[in-house]
Design an enzyme around this catalytic site. Sequence first.
Site, PDB file in Angstrom:
ATOM      1  N   ASP A  53      -0.369   5.344   0.504  1.00 12.98           N
ATOM      2  CA  ASP A  53      -0.683   6.395   1.472  1.00 12.98           C
ATOM      3  C   ASP A  53      -1.001   5.804   2.838  1.00 12.98           C
ATOM      4  O   ASP A  53      -1.876   4.953   2.971  1.00 12.98           O
ATOM      5  CB  ASP A  53      -1.866   7.233   0.969  1.00 12.98           C
TER       6      ASP A  53
ATOM      7  N   ASP B 257       0.844  -1.188   0.000  1.00 12.08           N
ATOM      8  CA  ASP B 257       0.000   0.000   0.000  1.00 12.08           C
ATOM      9  C   ASP B 257       0.886   1.248   0.000  1.00 12.08           C
ATOM     10  O   ASP B 257       2.066   1.188   0.354  1.00 12.08           O
ATOM     11  CB  ASP B 257      -0.895  -0.022   1.241  1.00 12.08           C
TER      12      ASP B 257
END
Length: 268
Positions: free
Chosen positions: A12, A10
């Site tokens: 952010d 991932d």
Amino acid sequence: MTRWSAYLIDLDGTMYHGSRMMPGADDLINAMKYNHIPYLFVTNNSSRTPSDVAEHLRQMGIPAEAEDVCTSAVAAAEYIASMQPGAKVAPIGEYGLIEALKQAGLTIETENPEYVVQGIDRSFSYDKLAQAAKWIANGARYILTNPDLQLPGQEGIMPGAGTISAAIVAASSVEPVIVGKPSGILMKHAMERLGVQPDETAVIGDNMLTDISAGAHAGCGTILTLTGVTNRTNLPGLIEKTGVTPDTICENITDVQSLIVNSLESAT
């Protein structure tokens, strides 16, 4: 721990916050490159192209190229193309989504589309809502890049693609096919790109509701980082809400790197 050989990472909240790199994020990617570990950055963000995302990472000091990035927009476009090559699609979204649809060989069509593909659209209006409902009523299938209700902005929390979708669902009475996290479709797309299977892949992320749930739904391993929205305080409630328990919990990205490198050493 079963050693995973590939990772879906991932962005952010995990690798960075806004334009600030998380400590150790650059070292993690350099270590994975040095050890020839397959990985992809996997993001629900549909507004940017993979090239845009890679440039954002490089500006913070994280090594990245466009081919290292898998966005929900690209996954949505490829998902449609796999079912119906050259399909007529009407986008409700921004540059990253429109480019992904074109790159997948789909035809942009706003008269009588076969698919409505929606992502974040910061110019969304009543007219667009009415048009989307009309397209869907006329038989177009509704595809949603990602269900995020909120997203961080320069001025605080802003409405996300999921908020726009809620309006379209209310207007059309049709639920979309969701591609992005927590759906497993985005994870499946990323694994196909890497040529790996779920049992040899782990998802690394900070969000129990999206990253970790998506990994679990796809049959992958899960590594939760306490670098973003999930922390020790809200974790028990999120485990109860999602019905998912992370395979491993790391306090920070440096701990993630240690976990991966140690697993390599123990396997040799």
